[in-house]
Design an enzyme around this catalytic site. Structure first.
Site, short mmCIF file in Angstrom:
data_model
loop_
_atom_site.label_atom_id
_atom_site.label_comp_id
_atom_site.label_asym_id
_atom_site.label_seq_id
_atom_site.Cartn_x
_atom_site.Cartn_y
_atom_site.Cartn_z
N HIS A 1 0.82 -1.21 0.00
CA HIS A 1 0.00 0.00 0.00
C HIS A 1 0.86 1.27 0.00
O HIS A 1 0.58 2.23 -0.74
CB HIS A 1 -0.91 -0.04 1.24
CG HIS A 1 -1.64 1.22 1.52
ND1 HIS A 1 -2.90 1.47 1.02
CD2 HIS A 1 -1.31 2.30 2.27
CE1 HIS A 1 -3.32 2.65 1.46
NE2 HIS A 1 -2.37 3.19 2.21
N ASP B 1 -6.11 7.25 0.04
CA ASP B 1 -6.15 5.85 -0.38
C ASP B 1 -7.10 5.69 -1.56
O ASP B 1 -8.23 6.18 -1.52
CB ASP B 1 -6.62 4.95 0.78
CG ASP B 1 -5.64 4.96 1.96
OD1 ASP B 1 -4.53 5.49 1.79
OD2 ASP B 1 -6.00 4.43 3.01
N VAL C 1 2.38 10.67 4.46
CA VAL C 1 1.67 10.93 5.73
C VAL C 1 0.19 10.60 5.57
O VAL C 1 -0.48 11.10 4.67
CB VAL C 1 1.85 12.40 6.17
CG1 VAL C 1 3.19 12.61 6.84
CG2 VAL C 1 1.70 13.37 5.00
N ASP D 1 22.10 11.44 15.84
CA ASP D 1 22.13 11.41 14.37
C ASP D 1 23.36 10.62 13.91
O ASP D 1 24.15 11.10 13.09
CB ASP D 1 22.16 12.83 13.83
CG ASP D 1 21.84 12.91 12.34
OD1 ASP D 1 21.32 11.92 11.80
OD2 ASP D 1 22.12 13.96 11.72
N ALA E 1 20.89 19.43 7.16
CA ALA E 1 19.48 19.68 7.45
C ALA E 1 19.33 20.80 8.46
O ALA E 1 18.40 21.59 8.41
CB ALA E 1 18.83 18.41 7.98
#
Length: 532
Positions: free
Chosen positions: A111, A288, A133, A452, A346
């Site tokens: 999915h 979906d 998300v 990290d 970042a």
């Protein structure tokens, strides 16, 4: 060239969908029905009943839309997982019944990958870092070494679940996202917990804090604004971290929560700050739907052929990174940096500098345009202060780190020694992996969480390992946090060479010296955050 036509059935959670797509990527039909619970969340049994009622109605509706006959269908595709068990079983049973009655081949697909692939089909993105998300999933996904890798994900609940839960508990209704977005436009910031752990994020503490504010009588507009800004900043930061690590030049947003205009704005701003192209599929393809299942079925079937019926059992916890993806063009067009940059991370710009005649680097935590100033200033100042302390404490623990020359809390910058060496990601081997484990053990013995640990943040200088970039570091005695620290490294190793990653990470754990951590890491990986 023969054009094949696939009918896809989706039903991992509350949405039932049937789509028809041809192998040229033309969408021929798209039919769907969503379950809206009267109260509470999505009950698996009720979702299954919803699918059982609507799949038989949506299939003929899609066929009629397409103008085709059942004989024209070449393949039946269905969502095999992840998702709610009872819902998935109805979908799989329906797909099998249809395939048998039509005497057509069948294939089950992942999915989550369906969301990414239909997004690429719609937008023309080639090889993006994707933020996916939805109600049941929150993942940062990018293709590396033959598979889609999960560079970051939720450690507990998905962002959609977080927003929906808040909506239900406070009487805003379900789904919570649209109402929260509307109220947030009239709100002001209140302090809520911001939880990013390495490449992962956590929403349960944020949700609890927001619910406490509601019980205290804090204006709902302020809670919604702060909940949304905090949660989305966490998501975009981790996406930014993955973009920086992979150096790709495309970012894509997909999944049902993509409907939120503020999240789209934030991710677009971040992409532009890095010189990357931003993509988002048409909204009807973000939620979906059966189209994404039909399209991925065609891609999978072309490479691997259809499944035997015995292979079509559901996989409730179907990992995104469990699927071989041979069709991706992995030709990379890298982000380009200015000559003054050593790196654009970042969190910070790393620029060349000097200190008393010595080569140095200035780590400048620049403001982030996607974050509101209240969150941005708080995070940048706190992390600058914490990193300076961690660099010193790591040395006391016996781990080599850059020498700290100066700290400027006003500018949120640190001046430190330039490490002239090789990144571990370019030279990793079993011996180095073992030594890395030994060094991490020293940090963790001092309750230092690097935050990290990637193969880009460990360097080899004069045959000594140097740990850099403690920007997400903190102190914690908890094995949970130490295991998450190690898990960040595991994911980083997988992005270099997935086949060798297991061997390298096993060497890391041998050097680390605590085999009990294997179970802790496995526990974190196996939690139900990959299902709806």
């Amino acid at each position: 060239m023969i054009i094949l036509i696939s009918l896809g059935i989706e039903g991992t959670a509350e949405k039932t969908g049937v789509g028809i797509v041809d192998s040229d990527g033309n969408i021929l039909a798209m039919a769907g029905k969503q379950l809206f619970p009267e109260e509470g969340g999505i009950h698996p049994r009720i979702a299954a009943e919803h699918h059982a009622e609507w799949i038989p109605k949506l299939i003929p509706e899609a066929i009629e839309q397409s103008g085709l006959s059942y004989d024209d269908i070449d393949l039946i595709s269905f969502s095999q997982g992840p998702g709610l068990g009872p819902a998935l079983r109805i979908v799989a049973t329906s797909a099998r019944s249809l395939a048998l009655s039509l005497k057509k081949p069948i294939i089950g697909v992942n999915h989550c990958i369906g969301h990414v692939e239909v997004g690429k089909l719609d937008t023309g993105a080639v090889n993006p870092v994707s933020l996916y998300v939805s109600g049941g999933n929150s993942q940062v996904i990018a293709y590396e070494s033959g598979r889609y890798r999960i560079f970051g994900e939720t450690l507990d609940i998905a962002i959609g679940n977080c927003l929906d839960h808040f909506g239900r508990e406070t009487g805003l209704g379900h789904p919570g996202g649209p109402v929260i977005e509307k109220l947030a436009k009239q709100g002001s910031y209140i302090d809520l917990p911001y939880v990013v752990k390495g490449m992962d994020f956590s929403f349960s503490g944020l949700l609890s804090a927001a619910l406490r504010e509601a019980k205290k009588g804090t204006p709902m507009e302020d809670i919604c604004f702060s909940l949304q800004e905090t949660a989305f900043s966490m998501l975009v930061e981790v996406t930014e971290r993955a973009l920086s690590h992979t150096q790709k030049d495309e970012v894509m947003l997909c999944g049902g929560v993509s409907a939120n205009s503020r999240l789209r704005e934030m991710l677009k701003t971040m992409s532009e700050e890095h010189g990357a192209k931003f993509y988002m599929p048409e909204m009807k393809l973000c939620g979906d739907n059966g189209v994404m299942i039909a399209w991925l079925g065609l891609l999978m079937c072309k490479e691997f052929g259809p499944m035997e019926l015995s292979e079509t059992e559901i996989i409730q916890r179907f990992r995104t990174d469990e699927v071989d993806i041979p069709w991706i063009d992995n030709t990379k067009t890298y982000l380009k940096l200015g000559d003054e940059f050593i790196a654009k991370g970042a969190e910070s710009n790393i620029v060349k500098s000097s200190y008393l005649g010595e080569k140095a680097v200035l780590k400048d935590r620049i403001p982030k345009g996607y974050r509101i100033s209240e969150i941005d200033d708080k995070i940048r100042k706190a992390r600058t202060k914490e990193e300076a302390k961690l660099l010193s404490d790591a040395k006391r623990a016996g781990v080599k780190t850059p020498v700290l020359y100066d700290i400027n809390l006003q500018e949120k910058s640190i001046l430190m020694e330039e490490i002239d060496g090789q990144m571990v990601k370019d030279i990793i081997n079993e011996d180095l992996a073992f030594r890395i484990g030994e060094e991490i053990a020293k940090l963790h013995s001092a309750d230092i969480i690097h935050g990290d640990i990637t193969t880009s943040n460990i360097m080899l200088q004069d045959d000594k390992l140097v740990f850099i970039d403690f920007g997400l570091g903190r102190y914690s005695p908890l094995d949970e946090d130490k295991a998450v620290d190690l898990l960040v490294l595991k994911k980083s190793l997988q992005s270099i060479d997935y086949n060798l990653a297991v061997k390298y990470f096993d060497c890391v754990l041998k050097g680390y010296g605590r085999r009990d951590m294997v179970n802790k890491i496995s526990d974190i990986e196996s939690r139900g955050r990959y299902t709806h």
